[in-house]
Structure formats: C-alpha cells, structure tokens
Design a protein around this motif. Structure first.
Motif, PDB file in Angstrom:
ATOM      1  N   LEU A  61      38.846  36.297  22.065  1.00 12.53           N
ATOM      2  CA  LEU A  61      38.115  37.588  23.348  1.00 12.53           C
ATOM      3  C   LEU A  61      39.705  36.497  24.466  1.00 12.53           C
ATOM      4  CD1 LEU A  61      37.657  39.966  25.357  1.00 12.53           C
ATOM      5  CD2 LEU A  61      35.280  38.243  25.642  1.00 12.53           C
ATOM      6  N   THR A  62      40.898  37.028  24.978  1.00 12.82           N
ATOM      7  CA  THR A  62      41.090  36.771  25.719  1.00 12.82           C
ATOM      8  C   THR A  62      41.057  36.960  26.896  1.00 12.82           C
ATOM      9  OG1 THR A  62      42.529  35.320  24.738  1.00 12.82           O
ATOM     10  CG2 THR A  62      43.448  35.214  27.002  1.00 12.82           C
ATOM     11  N   VAL A  63      40.661  36.752  28.029  1.00 17.32           N
ATOM     12  CA  VAL A  63      40.708  37.455  29.374  1.00 17.32           C
ATOM     13  C   VAL A  63      41.172  36.553  30.812  1.00 17.32           C
ATOM     14  CG1 VAL A  63      39.285  38.208  31.485  1.00 17.32           C
ATOM     15  CG2 VAL A  63      38.435  37.833  29.166  1.00 17.32           C
ATOM     16  N   ILE A  64      42.486  37.634  31.059  1.00 15.48           N
ATOM     17  CA  ILE A  64      42.923  37.215  32.546  1.00 15.48           C
ATOM     18  C   ILE A  64      42.111  37.386  33.977  1.00 15.48           C
ATOM     19  CG2 ILE A  64      45.318  36.791  33.483  1.00 15.48           C
ATOM     20  CD1 ILE A  64      46.404  36.092  31.311  1.00 15.48           C
ATOM     21  N   CYS A  65      42.071  37.550  34.862  1.00 16.50           N
ATOM     22  CA  CYS A  65      41.647  37.873  36.430  1.00 16.50           C
ATOM     23  C   CYS A  65      42.285  36.764  37.185  1.00 16.50           C
ATOM     24  CB  CYS A  65      40.073  38.669  36.678  1.00 16.50           C
ATOM     25  SG  CYS A  65      38.977  36.850  36.604  1.00 16.50           S
ATOM     26  N   GLY A  66      41.903  38.068  38.254  1.00 18.34           N
ATOM     27  CA  GLY A  66      42.721  37.734  38.833  1.00 18.34           C
ATOM     28  C   GLY A  66      42.884  38.704  40.816  1.00 18.34           C
ATOM     29  N   LEU A  67      43.782  38.142  41.805  1.00 14.36           N
ATOM     30  CA  LEU A  67      44.466  39.230  42.749  1.00 14.36           C
ATOM     31  C   LEU A  67      45.532  39.888  41.994  1.00 14.36           C
ATOM     32  CD1 LEU A  67      43.488  37.291  45.794  1.00 14.36           C
ATOM     33  CD2 LEU A  67      42.307  38.288  44.918  1.00 14.36           C
ATOM     34  N   ASN A  68      45.857  40.762  43.177  1.00 20.55           N
ATOM     35  CA  ASN A  68      46.614  41.970  42.790  1.00 20.55           C
ATOM     36  C   ASN A  68      48.093  40.535  43.127  1.00 20.55           C
ATOM     37  OD1 ASN A  68      44.797  44.842  43.986  1.00 20.55           O
ATOM     38  ND2 ASN A  68      45.971  44.729  42.187  1.00 20.55           N
ATOM     39  N   ASN A  69      49.202  41.359  41.840  1.00 16.71           N
ATOM     40  CA  ASN A  69      50.393  40.443  42.343  1.00 16.71           C
ATOM     41  C   ASN A  69      50.042  38.979  42.158  1.00 16.71           C
ATOM     42  OD1 ASN A  69      51.622  42.940  42.864  1.00 16.71           O
ATOM     43  ND2 ASN A  69      50.857  43.265  44.758  1.00 16.71           N
ATOM     44  N   THR A  70      49.641  38.888  41.118  1.00 15.84           N
ATOM     45  CA  THR A  70      49.043  36.814  40.980  1.00 15.84           C
ATOM     46  C   THR A  70      49.664  36.610  39.699  1.00 15.84           C
ATOM     47  OG1 THR A  70      47.171  37.814  40.097  1.00 15.84           O
ATOM     48  CG2 THR A  70      47.542  36.634  42.306  1.00 15.84           C
ATOM     49  N   GLY A  71      50.640  37.870  38.682  1.00 13.09           N
ATOM     50  CA  GLY A  71      51.136  37.562  37.670  1.00 13.09           C
ATOM     51  C   GLY A  71      50.472  37.650  35.923  1.00 13.09           C
ATOM     52  N   GLU A  98      46.427  32.415  39.751  1.00 12.12           N
ATOM     53  CA  GLU A  98      46.053  32.118  41.567  1.00 12.12           C
ATOM     54  C   GLU A  98      46.982  30.814  41.444  1.00 12.12           C
ATOM     55  OE1 GLU A  98      41.705  30.787  41.916  1.00 12.12           O
ATOM     56  OE2 GLU A  98      42.357  29.062  40.479  1.00 12.12           O
ATOM     57  N   LYS A  99      47.053  30.174  42.830  1.00 12.18           N
ATOM     58  CA  LYS A  99      47.311  28.627  43.020  1.00 12.18           C
ATOM     59  C   LYS A  99      46.556  27.539  42.254  1.00 12.18           C
ATOM     60  CE  LYS A  99      51.065  30.825  46.609  1.00 12.18           C
ATOM     61  NZ  LYS A  99      50.373  30.214  48.278  1.00 12.18           N
ATOM     62  N   SER A 100      48.042  26.559  41.734  1.00 13.97           N
ATOM     63  CA  SER A 100      47.566  25.518  41.008  1.00 13.97           C
ATOM     64  C   SER A 100      48.571  24.265  41.816  1.00 13.97           C
ATOM     65  CB  SER A 100      47.248  25.343  39.487  1.00 13.97           C
ATOM     66  OG  SER A 100      47.019  24.879  38.735  1.00 13.97           O
ATOM     67  N   LEU A 101      47.906  22.912  41.258  1.00 20.90           N
ATOM     68  CA  LEU A 101      48.620  22.291  41.802  1.00 20.90           C
ATOM     69  C   LEU A 101      49.900  21.626  40.464  1.00 20.90           C
ATOM     70  CD1 LEU A 101      46.133  19.321  43.268  1.00 20.90           C
ATOM     71  CD2 LEU A 101      48.121  20.364  43.847  1.00 20.90           C
ATOM     72  N   LEU A 102      51.289  21.277  40.834  1.00 15.26           N
ATOM     73  CA  LEU A 102      52.012  21.232  39.552  1.00 15.26           C
ATOM     74  C   LEU A 102      52.919  20.558  40.167  1.00 15.26           C
ATOM     75  CD1 LEU A 102      52.529  25.286  38.301  1.00 15.26           C
ATOM     76  CD2 LEU A 102      50.859  23.486  37.505  1.00 15.26           C
ATOM     77  N   LYS A 103      53.524  20.151  39.624  1.00 13.39           N
ATOM     78  CA  LYS A 103      54.937  19.529  39.487  1.00 13.39           C
ATOM     79  C   LYS A 103      55.860  19.841  39.532  1.00 13.39           C
ATOM     80  CE  LYS A 103      53.745  15.018  37.226  1.00 13.39           C
ATOM     81  NZ  LYS A 103      54.399  13.734  35.877  1.00 13.39           N
TER      82      LYS A 103
END
Length: 462
Positions: A21-31, A409-414
């Motif tokens: 089972l794979t779930v992706i959640c988050g705000l609208n327009n976040t990918g 959501e936003k995350s620290l990325l190089k």
C-alpha cells in the motif's frame, strides 16, 4: 521498486518506494499527481521502452537451423542497464504522457530501480507460441529453474518467409517478459477526472463522430484522422485510459475477475459503499440499481459518488488480477466520511488478495482508518477485544511494514551535484509508519490542531 524523479512539474527531486500500500498526501499543487502519472505511464508502456539486446548471430542461427538457444543468465546481468536505458527513453516521452509542452520537461528525469534476484528470474518456467491464421510460427520454451530459452521456428518455416525483424522483436518481447514482468505490476488507474469521464464519455464520442463526418465532407484537404489524434492527445495518458476503459465497460462485463469468482464478499463490501450495483441494460448501456429499490438509474441520473466509483467497481468485478497495481487519485471523491472509512478497509482487503494499492489523498478519514487497521494488527488482548467489538476482521488488518507513506512538501535538497549546500525544494518526504501509532500524517494534524484551537477559543475564550 524505487522510483526517482527530478524536475517533474513542481517536484525538484523526489524518491518513493512502492509498497503493498502506497499513500501520497499533501497540500494541493505539491506534485502528488505528477509522481502518480509518471509511474503509471511507465508501468503501462514499459514494453515499448525496455529493449533486450539480441545479437545478429543468434537470429541467423534460428533462421538457418530452425532452432536456437539464448542464455538468459547473460541477459539478467544486463537487466540493470536495459532498465536504465529504458527509463531514459521514457523520460523523453513524458510530454506525451502528460499532454504538455516539451519545454516543461527539458530537464526532467525518471528512473526506476528493481530489486531483481537472478534465482527468482530463472526459476519460473515459460512457454509461448506465436501463430498465424493457419499455422504456428514461433515457439519459446524455458524449463523451470533452467537459464536458457529454446526457440523453434515452425517445422514448415521453409515454405514461408518470416521477416527477420519479426523474429527479433518476438525474442526481445519474450526476454523482456522473463526479465521484468514479475517486477512491474499491471496498472489500473482511476484518475481524479473519473467522475466527469463517467457521465460525458458517450457525449464525447458523439461529438467526435460528428466532427469526423464534417471533416470527411470538407474539400479543404483536412485529414480527419490527424485531427482526431491531435485532439485526443490533449489529455494526459491516465485520463485517456479512463475514457478508453469507460467506453469498453460493456465489453468487459462479459468476463469475471478472480475477485468475482473466488472472493464475492469483496464485491458485497463495494456494493455497501456505493449503495447498490452497476448493471448492463438491453441497449448496451450501464445503469445503477440502488439496493432494496426497484429502480434503474442511468449514470447521469446517479449520484456523484456512484459516478466516481464506476471504473473502480468495474475493475474489481471484471478484470482484477493478483499482482495488479490499483492506482486511485483521491479515492475520497464525493464520498461521505463513513464510506471513506469503508474504502480504506476495502483497500486493506485487496492487499491481502495480492493487489497492490497506490493512492493520493486529502482525506484524514482514510488515513485514520488505515491507522486503526495498522494498530489493531498486534497480538494484544485488548486490541482483539476492540476488533471484535467494532466489527474489524483479520482480513482488514494491515502490516505496517507493507505500507509506504509520503507527504508532498518542501525538503532540504542539493541544488547541484557538486554543491554541498542544501536548500528547500518541493519533494516527497517519507513519514514513519509504526505498529503502535500508525501513520505520522502531520500534513493533516497541523490543520486539525489549528481548527481545534480556534473552536476551543470560541467555546472557552482565549
């Protein structure tokens, strides 16, 4: 299976793993939808992008002798490279998958990693025969546990000229199936646009037919087929898949899925969610029959919930197979909270039957119900008492290790591979799933806690 995307829509870089089972959640327009559509497009079309390499010498041997043998173990060693090149080919097709301008995908990347085991690839037996209308053309055979593929031309192959390219393509297709099929599940997607598709698919057909008739009568040199396919490609691939499936619903009602034949109680649970069942009328149309009512409603006359569940119900009733991947964009569409809970329990049962489930959701009800199913899956007396009292069954309980959950959501990325500095960019962040607390769905908790604070202030004063 691990999927990595870069510069895909709003997603700067993201990696997610496919669980039972794979779930992706988050705000609208976040990918969320970008990640979903990219995965679906690859799984639906991988045969066209993965190309096993067959040498000219191997083809010549088959043509000259009528038989040949291919060492599968050698191709297993090349599987990772075949997959990498296939992902590169697929990346170039992302504009077509999303029906969008290629400039938006100029820096996009899609990559998929598989945990392939050589022994498991070589173990299953394989048999396939290719026929023409009159005779057998090619046969393929791999005994169980053997690492070679035997290929035979028809005994009377000298009486006809089988194109060299056809032989090579057939071998490549067989090798791809042996190397990758068991690792790449057959996808079925219910997009967020499914409610509109259910009600307007026939109208779209009528409009298209009228347009073609007018173009055919035109003396201005317009090619109606070119116009047709140009218009059809204006929709993202998953949406087109929904339209095609809805148009074929009448045809697929002639067959039963393994769920319908072996696990009819799953269909009973689905009927409980939609409040009835879908039936086929004498005019080759689909109707909805509400439970305990002498009614037969067209899809247009039915509720939005009935429309949003049409293709999911048809999939479960007619074409579902073990090993499939059921992908549902926002399963909560048009459903009352009580039925959102039931949908979560339906998904849990499907996992137990060997169907993987992938969802994107904004529903706190679905997440909380999944939490309950995860936390109850422990051998503790008080949990068994709760399960019995609240009507939960063992087939609905979920193993936390089989669940993968991500928040968009936003995350620290190089920003660059050569840079040591990391900055905040849109990504998919994996959240913890535990036996004791379920899913750490902070995306919902922040909103719910804020609402509770406001209401407590209203009731009790600041």
């Amino acid at each position: 299976m691990k999927i990595t995307v870069q510069n895909l829509g709003i997603l700067k870089e993201a990696m997610f793993e496919l669980g039972h089972l794979t779930v992706i959640c988050g705000l609208n327009n976040t990918g969320k939808t970008y990640a979903t559509y990219a995965l679906y497009g690859f799984l639906e079309n991988w045969r066209g992008f993965l190309k096993a390499d067959v040498s000219g010498k191997e083809i010549d041997e088959i043509i000259d002798n009528g038989v040949g043998r291919i060492d599968i173990a050698q191709h297993v060693q090349k599987a990772k490279n075949i997959l990498a090149k296939g992902c590169q080919r697929y990346t170039k097709e992302l504009p077509r998958i999303f029906a969008s301008d290629s400039k938006y995908f100029s820096h996009a990347k899609f990559h998929l990693d598989l945990d392939q085991d050589i022994a498991s690839i070589l173990h299953p037996p394989f048999e396939r025969k290719l026929h023409s209308k009159k005779s057998e053309l090619l046969s393929f055979s791999k005994p169980e546990g053997i690492g070679t593929l035997d290929i035979s031309l028809s005994a009377d192959h000298g009486n006809f000229d089988l194109p060299r390219r056809m032989i090579k393509d057939a071998i490549i297709d067989v090798l791809n199936e042996i190397l990758f099929k068991r690792y790449l599940p057959r996808p079925f997607i219910a997009s967020a646009e499914r409610t509109g598709v259910a009600i307007f698919s026939k109208e779209l057909d009528f409009a298209r037919n009228r347009l073609l008739e007018e173009m055919a009568r035109s003396s201005k040199g317009i090619d109606p087929l070119e116009l047709l396919f140009r218009s059809y490609n204006d929709y993202a691939w998953p949406v087109r898949s929904n339209v095609d499936f809805t148009r074929r619903v009448i045809d697929i009602t002639k067959q039963d899925s393994f769920i319908a034949t072996k696990y009819p109680h799953i269909l009973n649970l689905f009927r409980d969610i939609v409040g009835g069942e879908y039936i086929t009328g004498s005019n080759n149309s689909v109707y909805f029959k509400p439970s305990k009512k002498n009614l037969k409603l067209t899809i247009g006359e039915s509720s939005s919930a009935v429309r949003s569940m049409l293709d999911i119900g048809s999939y479960l009733r007619h074409i579902a197979q073990p090993g499939d991947l059921l992908m549902v964009d926002e399963p909560e569409l048009n459903l009352h909270p009580e039925n959102q809970r039931k949908v979560a329990r339906l998904f849990a049962r499907l996992i137990k039957l060997g169907i993987r489930v992938f969802i994107t959701t904004h529903s706190d009800y679905i997440i909380k119900e999944l939490n309950t199913l995860i936390m109850l899956n422990q051998d503790k007396p008080h949990l068994k008492q709760i399960s019995s009292r609240e009507g939960f069954e063992n087939e609905e309980l979920v193993d936390a290790e089989k669940v993968k959950v991500y928040i968009a959501e936003k995350s620290l990325l190089k920003t660059k591979s050569t840079s040591k500095k990391r900055t905040m960019h849109p990504s998919l962040v994996e959240v913890e799933v535990s036996d004791d607390y379920g899913i750490d769905a902070r995306s919902f908790d922040v909103v719910i806690n804020k609402m509770n604070e406001i209401q407590e202030a209203i009731v009790w004063g600041d």
